[in-house]
Design a protein around this motif. Sequence first.
Motif, PDB file in Angstrom:
ATOM      1  N   LYS A  46       0.831  -1.203   0.000  1.00 57.41           N
ATOM      2  CA  LYS A  46       0.000   0.000   0.000  1.00 57.41           C
ATOM      3  C   LYS A  46       0.866   1.254   0.000  1.00 57.41           C
ATOM      4  O   LYS A  46       0.550   2.245  -0.671  1.00 57.41           O
ATOM      5  N   HIS A  47       1.989   1.203   0.735  1.00 54.80           N
ATOM      6  CA  HIS A  47       2.873   2.362   0.799  1.00 54.80           C
ATOM      7  C   HIS A  47       3.543   2.618  -0.550  1.00 54.80           C
ATOM      8  O   HIS A  47       3.707   3.773  -0.967  1.00 54.80           O
ATOM      9  N   GLU A  48       3.922   1.555  -1.265  1.00 57.38           N
ATOM     10  CA  GLU A  48       4.524   1.717  -2.591  1.00 57.38           C
ATOM     11  C   GLU A  48       3.526   2.330  -3.568  1.00 57.38           C
ATOM     12  O   GLU A  48       3.887   3.188  -4.382  1.00 57.38           O
ATOM     13  N   SER A  49       2.283   1.905  -3.490  1.00 56.02           N
ATOM     14  CA  SER A  49       1.247   2.492  -4.346  1.00 56.02           C
ATOM     15  C   SER A  49       1.062   3.969  -4.030  1.00 56.02           C
ATOM     16  O   SER A  49       0.888   4.803  -4.931  1.00 56.02           O
ATOM     17  N   LEU A  50       1.126   4.299  -2.737  1.00 53.63           N
ATOM     18  CA  LEU A  50       0.974   5.692  -2.324  1.00 53.63           C
ATOM     19  C   LEU A  50       2.137   6.539  -2.841  1.00 53.63           C
ATOM     20  O   LEU A  50       1.942   7.676  -3.297  1.00 53.63           O
ATOM     21  N   GLN A  51       3.355   5.985  -2.798  1.00 58.76           N
ATOM     22  CA  GLN A  51       4.518   6.718  -3.288  1.00 58.76           C
ATOM     23  C   GLN A  51       4.417   6.990  -4.790  1.00 58.76           C
ATOM     24  O   GLN A  51       4.754   8.083  -5.260  1.00 58.76           O
ATOM     25  N   LYS A  52       3.952   6.010  -5.547  1.00 61.29           N
ATOM     26  CA  LYS A  52       3.815   6.197  -6.992  1.00 61.29           C
ATOM     27  C   LYS A  52       2.752   7.242  -7.313  1.00 61.29           C
ATOM     28  O   LYS A  52       2.932   8.070  -8.211  1.00 61.29           O
ATOM     29  N   LEU A  53       1.646   7.203  -6.568  1.00 66.69           N
ATOM     30  CA  LEU A  53       0.599   8.197  -6.794  1.00 66.69           C
ATOM     31  C   LEU A  53       1.103   9.597  -6.445  1.00 66.69           C
ATOM     32  O   LEU A  53       0.833  10.566  -7.166  1.00 66.69           O
ATOM     33  N   ALA A  54       1.869   9.700  -5.358  1.00 65.46           N
ATOM     34  CA  ALA A  54       2.425  11.000  -4.969  1.00 65.46           C
ATOM     35  C   ALA A  54       3.410  11.506  -6.018  1.00 65.46           C
ATOM     36  O   ALA A  54       3.437  12.701  -6.343  1.00 65.46           O
ATOM     37  N   ASN A  55       4.227  10.609  -6.571  1.00 68.48           N
ATOM     38  CA  ASN A  55       5.156  11.011  -7.628  1.00 68.48           C
ATOM     39  C   ASN A  55       4.404  11.531  -8.845  1.00 68.48           C
ATOM     40  O   ASN A  55       4.824  12.507  -9.481  1.00 68.48           O
ATOM     41  N   LEU A  56       3.296  10.888  -9.179  1.00 65.55           N
ATOM     42  CA  LEU A  56       2.489  11.349 -10.313  1.00 65.55           C
ATOM     43  C   LEU A  56       1.902  12.730 -10.045  1.00 65.55           C
ATOM     44  O   LEU A  56       1.890  13.589 -10.931  1.00 65.55           O
ATOM     45  N   ARG A  57       1.414  12.956  -8.825  1.00 61.96           N
ATOM     46  CA  ARG A  57       0.778  14.239  -8.517  1.00 61.96           C
ATOM     47  C   ARG A  57       1.788  15.379  -8.418  1.00 61.96           C
ATOM     48  O   ARG A  57       1.507  16.502  -8.827  1.00 61.96           O
ATOM     49  N   ALA A  74       2.585  13.656   2.195  1.00 58.55           N
ATOM     50  CA  ALA A  74       1.595  12.826   1.507  1.00 58.55           C
ATOM     51  C   ALA A  74       1.929  11.342   1.573  1.00 58.55           C
ATOM     52  O   ALA A  74       1.033  10.499   1.489  1.00 58.55           O
ATOM     53  N   VAL A  75       3.213  11.002   1.720  1.00 58.16           N
ATOM     54  CA  VAL A  75       3.607   9.586   1.718  1.00 58.16           C
ATOM     55  C   VAL A  75       4.069   9.118   3.092  1.00 58.16           C
ATOM     56  O   VAL A  75       4.529   7.983   3.226  1.00 58.16           O
ATOM     57  N   ARG A  76       3.963   9.972   4.088  1.00 54.17           N
ATOM     58  CA  ARG A  76       4.401   9.562   5.425  1.00 54.17           C
ATOM     59  C   ARG A  76       3.508   8.436   5.927  1.00 54.17           C
ATOM     60  O   ARG A  76       2.277   8.548   5.925  1.00 54.17           O
ATOM     61  N   PRO A  77       4.104   7.323   6.356  1.00 52.72           N
ATOM     62  CA  PRO A  77       3.296   6.168   6.785  1.00 52.72           C
ATOM     63  C   PRO A  77       2.574   6.425   8.108  1.00 52.72           C
ATOM     64  O   PRO A  77       3.184   6.440   9.173  1.00 52.72           O
ATOM     65  N   THR A  78       1.299   6.659   8.039  1.00 51.20           N
ATOM     66  CA  THR A  78       0.450   6.844   9.217  1.00 51.20           C
ATOM     67  C   THR A  78      -0.868   6.125   8.972  1.00 51.20           C
ATOM     68  O   THR A  78      -1.217   5.790   7.839  1.00 51.20           O
ATOM     69  N   GLU A  79      -1.610   5.901  10.043  1.00 54.10           N
ATOM     70  CA  GLU A  79      -2.908   5.242   9.898  1.00 54.10           C
ATOM     71  C   GLU A  79      -3.858   6.112   9.080  1.00 54.10           C
ATOM     72  O   GLU A  79      -4.579   5.634   8.212  1.00 54.10           O
ATOM     73  N   THR A  80      -3.855   7.401   9.377  1.00 53.10           N
ATOM     74  CA  THR A  80      -4.677   8.349   8.622  1.00 53.10           C
ATOM     75  C   THR A  80      -3.752   9.301   7.876  1.00 53.10           C
ATOM     76  O   THR A  80      -3.010  10.057   8.508  1.00 53.10           O
ATOM     77  N   PRO A  81      -3.711   9.280   6.543  1.00 53.79           N
ATOM     78  CA  PRO A  81      -2.795  10.146   5.790  1.00 53.79           C
ATOM     79  C   PRO A  81      -3.034  11.626   6.088  1.00 53.79           C
ATOM     80  O   PRO A  81      -4.170  12.059   6.286  1.00 53.79           O
TER      81      PRO A  81
END
Length: 451
Positions: A317-328, A413-420
């Motif tokens: 899930k964190h890798e997916s979040l990082q890729k989405l953040a890179n796109l944005r 945006a990519v910091r690993p937390t329960e609630t982003p």
Amino acid sequence: MSNHTKKRAKHRNILPNTYIPVHTPKVLHAVLSRLAKSSAVALVSLWPTLKNTQPTIISLQNLPKTPILSQAQVSKKVRETAKEMQLRKWTKARVIDAILYEFWPRGLNLLQLAQVDCQLIVDNPNSYTWVLLTVKDVWDNEVAVALDPAVFLDRLAAQLSTLFWSYIYVCTHPTFPLVLVRIQVFDLAPNSTKQASTKQAHITSHKPYFLAVPMNLPHVIHSPGEDLVSQTVLQVVESCLSKGPSQVLRLHTNRAQKPVRLLESMHILKGCSRFAHSLGPWAPYADGEADISPFARHELHPAVKSAAKTPESSQSKHESLQKLANLRFKGSIRGETVSDRLFDHPNPSKRRRTRSERENLDLRPKNPYASLAPISVAEFELQEPLGGEKTATSSVKLTFSGTDVFAGMHELAVRPTETPFIDLETLPGWLTGEEGQSCGIVKNGVFSSEI
């Protein structure tokens, strides 16, 4: 720095290159210590080759039974010492001590101090802040500045000499297509108690004022200043840019803009750069990754190649979040740019980078969240209609500050937390850095830079 142009005392009240202002060794040591060691060594090697910066080794000349050295011999000895500094890897403190106490014990003159300041812009880009002026004619049309450094320097010196004692230094930036102008003005100061008997006037310097003029663009970049001297110097610069009574030019400033810490960021945002209007998620268009040549094979287009890949089912899930953040924030899954240079240069230099420039690149932190054009302040005014009233609108001002505002947003945006902290799905584009030097109004969700 390269292609240096020095202003001689041709006009009245223009101080010569060889004038040595009164500074204590402690002050000069602090000035030189801001340079990279390799730059300090390069100056030790350069100054003996210039007419106005010749060294004087007093310690050798005053020793008994020591033959008096000619100026050429002294200069040769200093250049040989500069080579020894590189080979034996002298510490920066030792190099500075040699400059101040052995080679130039009487102090550094105006030309040397100007070269140190301009080299500092290259070595330590965070040393100064910059704001932008737009050059317009009487019809409010933007006018590209075609600056002849020699002519501009002469006109600037002629007009400043009627107002201040001054010293002006002009050079070209070694990396960017910019003409750098350093303007230093002086006041006569009353004699101190110790100097009263000598009746010698002592001058005090105002803080140096810097201009960075891009080639063939309607902009002038300068160091900020609200004091009377800075405003007067700016008026003189405006007058010198005009080419005559029939071609009067005016310098227009956006009062809402915030100073930018990096000259590179200012040049990318307002200079000859494809990335100026393609930041954030639009960066691949400037990077040449979104569009391909009409003659290229369409199956090699990045979009086609990525669509043909098998989706990764094992990514976290964190890798997916990082890729989405890179796109944005950067427009690509990897978050990297392909271009070696983020700006265009009309006459690209083929010279090799100097040691100090290579050191700066090596020491630059490899931050995966860093923006292409970092800015330290971003300000937005939110205007939304208030419920129940048709004409009333809210006015909420958001101000972000830091070393790199949008790098911080990216990291949050990519910091690993329960609630982003940040919802990347709903994050507006003006909070991803796509608006560049972001100061403006957001009305009904639409960003406008006009305030």
